[in-house]
Write an enzyme that holds these catalytic residues in place. Sequence first.
Site, mmCIF file in Angstrom:
data_model
loop_
_atom_site.group_PDB
_atom_site.id
_atom_site.type_symbol
_atom_site.label_atom_id
_atom_site.label_comp_id
_atom_site.label_asym_id
_atom_site.label_seq_id
_atom_site.Cartn_x
_atom_site.Cartn_y
_atom_site.Cartn_z
ATOM 1 N N ASP A 166 0.834 -1.191 0.000
ATOM 2 C CA ASP A 166 0.000 0.000 0.000
ATOM 3 C C ASP A 166 0.873 1.247 0.000
ATOM 4 O OD1 ASP A 166 -2.191 -1.662 0.190
ATOM 5 O OD2 ASP A 166 -2.409 -1.417 2.356
ATOM 6 N N LYS A 167 0.322 2.343 -0.491
ATOM 7 C CA LYS A 167 1.057 3.598 -0.545
ATOM 8 C C LYS A 167 1.705 3.932 0.798
ATOM 9 C CE LYS A 167 0.262 8.574 -0.787
ATOM 10 N NZ LYS A 167 -0.749 9.655 -0.839
#
Length: 337
Positions: A149-150
């Site tokens: 995930d970012k």
Amino acid sequence: MPQPDKTLPPKRLTAEADASHAGDRLDLFLSARLPELSRTRVQNLIKEGHVSLGGATIVDVKYRVKPADRFELSLPPAAAPEPRGEAIPLDVVYEDDALIVIDKPAGLVVHPGAGHAAGTLVNALIAHCGASLSGIGGVARPGIVHRLDKDTSGLMVVAKTDQAHRALARQFADHGRSGELERSYLALVWGAPSRPHGSIDAAIGRHPTSRTKMAVLRGKGREAVTHWRVVETLGGATEPIASLIECTLETGRTHQVRVHLAHLGHPLIGDSLYGQGFKSKLRKLPEPLRGKLAALDRQALHAEGLAFVHPVTGTLLKFNSPLPAELAEIVEAFKEL
């Protein structure tokens, strides 16, 4: 569509058949003899007229190979990638001709997409790897076989060739059930489980009412298994306020660790999607811990361990990454309570 760089000469490959190959389909024969190319890539090259036998072009992927057939394949240069390379600093842990392992910082999106057309890990890798990207499916691009995930930091491996991409993808699809792939995460969560370790076997699917969230879904969803152990409990004279948990994955679902730990009742600190409802707890904490937590603009999740078999050499590679500074400082602040 990206176009090949016509200023570069094509690479020429040859493959000669013997009696053991008699009757083999041409696409199967060439993909077996030229493992750097996927079967799909070979099929496209045949259909595009890049394979010849005795000077005559063959465009039938089902052509039956005969003993002593000697095929020549003209491999055009990989097409330029659609995303542009960008000079974004990378923390490179390991790199060779087949792959690269990086320690991704929180805040860096892995792949271009809606809202993130540039400034991604892929853009950075295209610039960093340059000519060493031999092409995945005929396009000069890095091969993403798993994602973070970012706002999750930590270790990622990325393929630089078609052959490495296929081999690594198989390992990640198997999730270490029959091989030596290992992935481990460190998660800083609210509270502490009542047991020192355990497993969460709960299917995950799209949240029924929120398109941005995943959820544990009983009776539907995709299989998801997370094994966890408490590394350390933190703060609180009578009851822990938080804990550091190590998670290992048996599956690879979107937001798996975040969803499973929230389902366990111990969501990640800083997780605005799955860890809501802990603002009252935050307000009761003393400084400087409260300020550090309030300033944290990410979920407290870090991919700290990665092990896989090298797709070319067969060597088992293992990597570890310590907690990034902003998370390590929070752990130390909890210890000072």
